[in-house]
Design an enzyme around this catalytic site. Sequence first.
Site, PDB file in Angstrom:
ATOM      1  N   SER A 101      56.001  24.990  88.312  1.00  0.00           N
ATOM      2  CA  SER A 101      57.253  24.150  88.283  1.00  0.00           C
ATOM      3  C   SER A 101      57.420  23.981  86.949  1.00  0.00           C
ATOM      4  O   SER A 101      56.772  24.991  85.890  1.00  0.00           O
ATOM      5  CB  SER A 101      56.579  22.490  88.528  1.00  0.00           C
ATOM      6  OG  SER A 101      55.726  22.048  87.778  1.00  0.00           O
ATOM      7  N   LEU A 139      57.926  24.066  83.031  1.00  0.00           N
ATOM      8  CA  LEU A 139      57.716  24.777  81.544  1.00  0.00           C
ATOM      9  C   LEU A 139      57.280  26.599  82.348  1.00  0.00           C
ATOM     10  O   LEU A 139      57.720  27.614  82.096  1.00  0.00           O
ATOM     11  CB  LEU A 139      56.962  24.393  80.808  1.00  0.00           C
ATOM     12  CG  LEU A 139      57.010  23.108  79.833  1.00  0.00           C
ATOM     13  CD1 LEU A 139      57.128  22.710  78.155  1.00  0.00           C
ATOM     14  CD2 LEU A 139      59.242  23.420  79.990  1.00  0.00           C
ATOM     15  N   ASP A 157      42.810  25.013  91.065  1.00  0.00           N
ATOM     16  CA  ASP A 157      42.414  24.249  89.802  1.00  0.00           C
ATOM     17  C   ASP A 157      41.716  24.890  88.679  1.00  0.00           C
ATOM     18  O   ASP A 157      41.216  25.916  88.785  1.00  0.00           O
ATOM     19  CB  ASP A 157      40.994  23.302  90.231  1.00  0.00           C
ATOM     20  CG  ASP A 157      40.820  21.799  89.184  1.00  0.00           C
ATOM     21  OD1 ASP A 157      41.571  21.950  88.075  1.00  0.00           O
ATOM     22  OD2 ASP A 157      41.243  21.345  89.866  1.00  0.00           O
ATOM     23  N   VAL A 158      42.838  24.588  87.832  1.00  0.00           N
ATOM     24  CA  VAL A 158      41.954  25.727  86.351  1.00  0.00           C
ATOM     25  C   VAL A 158      40.595  25.073  85.956  1.00  0.00           C
ATOM     26  O   VAL A 158      39.919  26.039  85.827  1.00  0.00           O
ATOM     27  CB  VAL A 158      42.993  25.134  85.583  1.00  0.00           C
ATOM     28  CG1 VAL A 158      44.236  26.045  85.697  1.00  0.00           C
ATOM     29  CG2 VAL A 158      43.264  24.010  85.115  1.00  0.00           C
ATOM     30  N   CYS A 161      50.070  26.922  81.310  1.00  0.00           N
ATOM     31  CA  CYS A 161      51.349  25.358  80.899  1.00  0.00           C
ATOM     32  C   CYS A 161      50.628  24.684  82.054  1.00  0.00           C
ATOM     33  O   CYS A 161      50.793  23.721  82.315  1.00  0.00           O
ATOM     34  CB  CYS A 161      52.552  26.381  81.864  1.00  0.00           C
ATOM     35  SG  CYS A 161      53.225  26.955  81.013  1.00  0.00           S
ATOM     36  N   SER A 202      50.657  20.081  72.863  1.00  0.00           N
ATOM     37  CA  SER A 202      51.732  18.506  73.054  1.00  0.00           C
ATOM     38  C   SER A 202      51.842  18.861  71.266  1.00  0.00           C
ATOM     39  O   SER A 202      50.964  18.542  71.100  1.00  0.00           O
ATOM     40  CB  SER A 202      51.195  18.512  73.499  1.00  0.00           C
ATOM     41  OG  SER A 202      51.940  16.275  73.651  1.00  0.00           O
ATOM     42  N   TYR A 245      45.097  12.517  76.426  1.00  0.00           N
ATOM     43  CA  TYR A 245      45.911  12.849  76.458  1.00  0.00           C
ATOM     44  C   TYR A 245      45.978  13.999  75.001  1.00  0.00           C
ATOM     45  O   TYR A 245      45.872  15.163  74.811  1.00  0.00           O
ATOM     46  CB  TYR A 245      47.373  12.810  76.894  1.00  0.00           C
ATOM     47  CG  TYR A 245      47.756  13.731  76.853  1.00  0.00           C
ATOM     48  CD1 TYR A 245      48.124  14.138  77.719  1.00  0.00           C
ATOM     49  CD2 TYR A 245      49.564  14.064  75.554  1.00  0.00           C
ATOM     50  CE1 TYR A 245      49.260  15.519  78.184  1.00  0.00           C
ATOM     51  CE2 TYR A 245      50.500  14.472  76.037  1.00  0.00           C
ATOM     52  CZ  TYR A 245      50.163  16.216  77.549  1.00  0.00           C
ATOM     53  OH  TYR A 245      51.337  16.658  77.565  1.00  0.00           O
ATOM     54  N   LYS A 291      44.737  18.210  74.006  1.00  0.00           N
ATOM     55  CA  LYS A 291      45.691  18.947  73.350  1.00  0.00           C
ATOM     56  C   LYS A 291      45.471  19.576  71.922  1.00  0.00           C
ATOM     57  O   LYS A 291      45.385  20.258  71.221  1.00  0.00           O
ATOM     58  CB  LYS A 291      47.177  18.158  73.765  1.00  0.00           C
ATOM     59  CG  LYS A 291      48.038  17.707  74.414  1.00  0.00           C
ATOM     60  CD  LYS A 291      48.010  18.972  75.599  1.00  0.00           C
ATOM     61  CE  LYS A 291      48.560  19.404  76.982  1.00  0.00           C
ATOM     62  NZ  LYS A 291      49.067  20.692  77.636  1.00  0.00           N
ATOM     63  N   THR A 326      61.059  18.226  82.522  1.00  0.00           N
ATOM     64  CA  THR A 326      60.047  18.888  83.910  1.00  0.00           C
ATOM     65  C   THR A 326      59.775  17.448  84.660  1.00  0.00           C
ATOM     66  O   THR A 326      60.540  16.394  85.060  1.00  0.00           O
ATOM     67  CB  THR A 326      59.658  19.509  83.203  1.00  0.00           C
ATOM     68  OG1 THR A 326      58.359  18.234  82.559  1.00  0.00           O
ATOM     69  CG2 THR A 326      59.300  20.882  82.332  1.00  0.00           C
TER      70      THR A 326
HETATM   71  N1  LIG Z   1      57.837  18.307  79.767  1.00  0.00           N
HETATM   72  C1  LIG Z   1      57.195  18.296  78.090  1.00  0.00           C
HETATM   73  O1  LIG Z   1      57.765  17.296  77.656  1.00  0.00           O
HETATM   74  C2  LIG Z   1      56.321  18.819  77.549  1.00  0.00           C
HETATM   75  C3  LIG Z   1      55.906  18.036  76.616  1.00  0.00           C
HETATM   76  C4  LIG Z   1      54.444  18.181  75.636  1.00  0.00           C
HETATM   77  C5  LIG Z   1      53.509  18.986  76.348  1.00  0.00           C
HETATM   78  N2  LIG Z   1      53.617  19.364  77.248  1.00  0.00           N
HETATM   79  C6  LIG Z   1      52.578  20.308  77.791  1.00  0.00           C
HETATM   80  O2  LIG Z   1      53.045  21.594  79.069  1.00  0.00           O
HETATM   81  C7  LIG Z   1      52.371  21.800  79.954  1.00  0.00           C
HETATM   82  C8  LIG Z   1      53.827  21.848  81.390  1.00  0.00           C
HETATM   83  O3  LIG Z   1      54.437  20.742  81.697  1.00  0.00           O
HETATM   84  P1  LIG Z   1      55.812  20.411  82.588  1.00  0.00           P
HETATM   85  O4  LIG Z   1      56.423  19.724  81.989  1.00  0.00           O
HETATM   86  O5  LIG Z   1      56.135  21.684  82.817  1.00  0.00           O
HETATM   87  O6  LIG Z   1      55.109  20.044  83.886  1.00  0.00           O
HETATM   88  P2  LIG Z   1      55.204  20.181  85.509  1.00  0.00           P
HETATM   89  O7  LIG Z   1      53.999  18.845  85.998  1.00  0.00           O
HETATM   90  O8  LIG Z   1      56.241  20.733  86.102  1.00  0.00           O
HETATM   91  O9  LIG Z   1      54.253  20.937  85.568  1.00  0.00           O
HETATM   92  C9  LIG Z   1      52.839  20.796  84.975  1.00  0.00           C
HETATM   93  C10 LIG Z   1      51.554  22.076  86.327  1.00  0.00           C
HETATM   94  O10 LIG Z   1      50.682  21.584  86.281  1.00  0.00           O
HETATM   95  C11 LIG Z   1      50.328  22.119  87.910  1.00  0.00           C
HETATM   96  N3  LIG Z   1      48.640  21.832  87.133  1.00  0.00           N
HETATM   97  C12 LIG Z   1      48.094  20.041  86.635  1.00  0.00           C
HETATM   98  N4  LIG Z   1      46.725  20.122  86.231  1.00  0.00           N
HETATM   99  C13 LIG Z   1      46.327  21.404  86.946  1.00  0.00           C
HETATM  100  C14 LIG Z   1      44.964  21.569  87.897  1.00  0.00           C
HETATM  101  N5  LIG Z   1      44.051  20.710  87.198  1.00  0.00           N
HETATM  102  N6  LIG Z   1      44.974  23.140  87.990  1.00  0.00           N
HETATM  103  C15 LIG Z   1      45.893  23.458  88.249  1.00  0.00           C
HETATM  104  N7  LIG Z   1      47.706  23.211  88.265  1.00  0.00           N
HETATM  105  C16 LIG Z   1      47.294  22.570  87.355  1.00  0.00           C
HETATM  106  C17 LIG Z   1      50.687  20.905  88.290  1.00  0.00           C
HETATM  107  O11 LIG Z   1      50.467  20.966  89.525  1.00  0.00           O
HETATM  108  C18 LIG Z   1      52.127  21.446  87.475  1.00  0.00           C
HETATM  109  O12 LIG Z   1      52.845  22.449  88.026  1.00  0.00           O
HETATM  110  C19 LIG Z   1      51.537  20.731  80.545  1.00  0.00           C
HETATM  111  O13 LIG Z   1      50.706  21.259  80.004  1.00  0.00           O
HETATM  112  C20 LIG Z   1      51.906  19.292  79.535  1.00  0.00           C
HETATM  113  O14 LIG Z   1      50.808  18.434  79.108  1.00  0.00           O
HETATM  114  C21 LIG Z   1      54.819  19.174  78.149  1.00  0.00           C
END
Ligand SMILES: NC(=O)c1ccc[n+]([C@@H]2O[C@H](COP(=O)([O-])OP(=O)(O)OC[C@H]3O[C@@H](n4cnc5c(N)ncnc54)[C@H](O)[C@@H]3O)[C@@H](O)[C@H]2O)c1
Length: 258
Positions: free
Chosen positions: A14, A16, A58-59, A84, A145, A158, A162, A193
């Site tokens: 999903s 990013l 799970d990561v 991601c 982030s 958080y 990060k 997202t």
């Molecule tokens: N969207 C933003 O504005 C933004 C800003 C800064 C940082 N980020 C970072 O970017 C990354 C992607 O975020 P996103 O916005 O696409 O969110 P998202 O929720 O669409 O994607 C994150 C994915 O990680 C998976 N995930 C979470 N924990 C997990 C685990 N323990 N094991 C395996 N999978 C796991 C979730 O199921 C999800 O599919 C994240 O690390 C988030 O912190 C996003």
Amino acid sequence: MTPATVALITGGTSGLGLAVAERLMASGVLPVVFGRSGERGRSALKTLGGSAVFVRGDVASESEVAGAVDAAARRGSLRIVVNCAGVPHAARVVGRTGPHSLGRFADVVTANLVGTFNVVRLAAERMAANPPVDEERGVIINTASLAAFDGQVGQAAYAASKGGIVSMTLPLARELATSLIRVVTVAPGFFTTPAVATVPPQAREALDRDLVHPQRWGNPAEFAGLVAHIVENQMINGETIRLDGAVRMSPGLRRHGS
Ligand SMILES: NC(=O)c1ccc[n+]([C@@H]2O[C@H](COP(=O)([O-])OP(=O)(O)OC[C@H]3O[C@@H](n4cnc5c(N)ncnc54)[C@H](O)[C@@H]3O)[C@@H](O)[C@H]2O)c1
């Protein structure tokens, strides 16, 4: 015949991560997307089609990440890892109902920081056995982030998770240089997202006030474009790149005198 270049993308089902999988696939890379949700995995495979692969796990699990690395290596040459996977979290250190849950703090750090390191260590071991192509065996790209730099009220856990990713980027790059593997981190600003769909309108309006130029949130494809460039550009190494349209987050919502 040269084996296919494989990318392991955590959180690739999903947001990013899925955009990265689409972008890399368009350039001929075989994506192995790794995530916790089987439903999201099936939906991602429908979006990606073709030869994409989903591995559930799970990561933070040693065995599940090892399984994903094996699955990736079976399909070709694992040369690209994009971390991601991550969880958002917001809670005050001292809230209306008491102090921040210690367990929740640990959970956030485990998913975001320990999980990223777990993938880096297991994938790097495998990538180090790749034959070099253009004097490189692989590249690992992590996702931090803006909270790593400008953490707001409620972002202690958080931001810690990060910030750890940012801090380990240079030592990882220095150590893995001997294996011809680069390590780079991207620190995204605000991107549209599924994770941010849950942000309450009041918080979203507050974040919008920090926008500079462009006056909009980023598209996942713009994040994926930077990742694709990092993969191609060997001079980018050991660095964290902010992708934020000049945003510097304000302190956030504070309570005075309560
Ligand atoms: N969207 C933003 O504005 C933004 C800003 C800064 C940082 N980020 C970072 O970017 C990354 C992607 O975020 P996103 O916005 O696409 O969110 P998202 O929720 O669409 O994607 C994150 C994915 O990680 C998976 N995930 C979470 N924990 C997990 C685990 N323990 N094991 C395996 N999978 C796991 C979730 O199921 C999800 O599919 C994240 O690390 C988030 O912190 C996003």
